[in-house]
Motif scaffolding. Sequence first.
Motif, PDB file in Angstrom:
ATOM      1  N   ILE A 105       3.897   5.694  -5.766  1.00 16.19           N
ATOM      2  CA  ILE A 105       3.723   5.732  -7.224  1.00 16.19           C
ATOM      3  C   ILE A 105       2.624   6.724  -7.612  1.00 16.19           C
ATOM      4  O   ILE A 105       2.752   7.469  -8.592  1.00 16.19           O
ATOM      5  N   ALA A 106       1.559   6.755  -6.818  1.00 16.90           N
ATOM      6  CA  ALA A 106       0.425   7.630  -7.121  1.00 16.90           C
ATOM      7  C   ALA A 106       0.678   9.080  -6.719  1.00 16.90           C
ATOM      8  O   ALA A 106      -0.141   9.955  -7.036  1.00 16.90           O
ATOM      9  N   GLY A 107       1.775   9.329  -6.038  1.00  9.96           N
ATOM     10  CA  GLY A 107       2.063  10.691  -5.601  1.00  9.96           C
ATOM     11  C   GLY A 107       1.373  11.075  -4.309  1.00  9.96           C
ATOM     12  O   GLY A 107       1.403  12.249  -3.914  1.00  9.96           O
ATOM     13  N   GLU A 108       0.781  10.125  -3.623  1.00 10.28           N
ATOM     14  CA  GLU A 108       0.089  10.405  -2.373  1.00 10.28           C
ATOM     15  C   GLU A 108       1.045  10.444  -1.187  1.00 10.28           C
ATOM     16  O   GLU A 108       0.746  11.043  -0.146  1.00 10.28           O
ATOM     17  N   ILE A 109       2.179   9.782  -1.315  1.00  9.00           N
ATOM     18  CA  ILE A 109       3.217   9.788  -0.285  1.00  9.00           C
ATOM     19  C   ILE A 109       4.471  10.390  -0.893  1.00  9.00           C
ATOM     20  O   ILE A 109       4.948   9.935  -1.932  1.00  9.00           O
ATOM     21  N   GLU A 110       5.005  11.417  -0.257  1.00 13.88           N
ATOM     22  CA  GLU A 110       6.226  12.060  -0.746  1.00 13.88           C
ATOM     23  C   GLU A 110       7.411  11.604   0.095  1.00 13.88           C
ATOM     24  O   GLU A 110       7.392  11.733   1.322  1.00 13.88           O
ATOM     25  N   GLU A 120       0.835  -1.202   0.000  1.00 16.25           N
ATOM     26  CA  GLU A 120       0.000   0.000   0.000  1.00 16.25           C
ATOM     27  C   GLU A 120       0.870   1.253   0.000  1.00 16.25           C
ATOM     28  O   GLU A 120       0.568   2.238  -0.687  1.00 16.25           O
ATOM     29  N   LEU A 121       1.954   1.228   0.758  1.00 17.89           N
ATOM     30  CA  LEU A 121       2.886   2.361   0.768  1.00 17.89           C
ATOM     31  C   LEU A 121       3.525   2.540  -0.602  1.00 17.89           C
ATOM     32  O   LEU A 121       3.663   3.670  -1.092  1.00 17.89           O
ATOM     33  N   LYS A 122       3.882   1.437  -1.215  1.00 18.10           N
ATOM     34  CA  LYS A 122       4.477   1.488  -2.555  1.00 18.10           C
ATOM     35  C   LYS A 122       3.525   2.141  -3.545  1.00 18.10           C
ATOM     36  O   LYS A 122       3.926   3.038  -4.317  1.00 18.10           O
ATOM     37  N   GLN A 123       2.279   1.719  -3.541  1.00 16.61           N
ATOM     38  CA  GLN A 123       1.305   2.297  -4.465  1.00 16.61           C
ATOM     39  C   GLN A 123       1.044   3.763  -4.142  1.00 16.61           C
ATOM     40  O   GLN A 123       0.802   4.577  -5.049  1.00 16.61           O
ATOM     41  N   GLY A 124       1.121   4.118  -2.862  1.00 16.64           N
ATOM     42  CA  GLY A 124       0.950   5.513  -2.477  1.00 16.64           C
ATOM     43  C   GLY A 124       2.054   6.403  -3.014  1.00 16.64           C
ATOM     44  O   GLY A 124       1.815   7.541  -3.445  1.00 16.64           O
TER      45      GLY A 124
END
Length: 329
Positions: free
Chosen positions: A312-317, A306-310
């Motif tokens: 990739i999606a730009g939701e986690i910097e 989930e962190l990985k996808q976050g």
Amino acid sequence: MSKAALGGVALSAVLAGAALADPAVIYDLGGKFDKSFNEAAYNGAEAWKAETGGNYLDFELQNDAQREQALRRFASQGANPIVMAGFSWNAALEAVAPEFADTNFVVIDTVVDQPNVQSIMFDEHTGSFLVGALAAMKSETGRVGFVGGMDVPLIHRFYCGYAYGARQVNPDVELTENYTGTTPAAWNDPVTAGELAKAQIDNGVDVIFAAAGGSGLGVLQAAADAGKFSIGVDSNQNYLHPGSVLTSMLKRVDNAVHTAFNEAGDDATFKPGRIDLGLADEGVDYALDEHNQDLITDEMQVQVDELKQGIIAGEIEVHDYYTDNACPL
């Protein structure tokens, strides 16, 4: 005869038989079989050889003075492309690339602005974020460690991503950061790296990320001896100590070399300039296989994915140390 002279003799001998149009790879200091960064480059070249039946040239640097000489010798004998592993190639490439305008050069881990140079960079900070998250999930003491090789910005980039990942999971996690040295010898000093790991373990650290090239083998051994967990780097090092290596931060240098051998020797497919490879490109990742699958629970895997996808999606910097030469935690 001086060491420098002996190095020149050895280099001349290796390059004497170079054949026209064979690609070439030059490994950085630390050795071809470091089970980490350089070995990933070697594995990529070997995969290309197995796939195509072609031949390639390679050379292991013994000192920094050989960089320019190795490039000029390979280029003068027709090797194309010439791939270099490591961040210390700027000066040599700036000098040699303009002399051989018809040769295509590919450098990994640094950026050189020349019309016949492709620079491949990896998002080490995002891959390190994932293994930092796993370290914090696995730690029972709330203390995780990092042992880097040479104390340089590239390795600070690994550390900063790792630290951000650990803090994402546990804001109160304690981080310990050490480096093996300040010279290129830091990449091949497993004894010192192992001692640093032992000192961290004595202070309560129970998961240690080794971003240290060949020196990291000392960290993995120390953790295994103490019944603690380590994290490998660049190549998948899970197999070295099954049950002790929690995971490895994959940096797909092997794929970069394989692709370069396939594409960079032909002007029609060669792409000069900078190329960045991250999580979305599978340029970096964490390793999960039969050697560590019992260490990472289903819940841990779901959370880290989930962190990985976050990311990739730009939701986690994830802070990039290169942007300001700082790690503001």
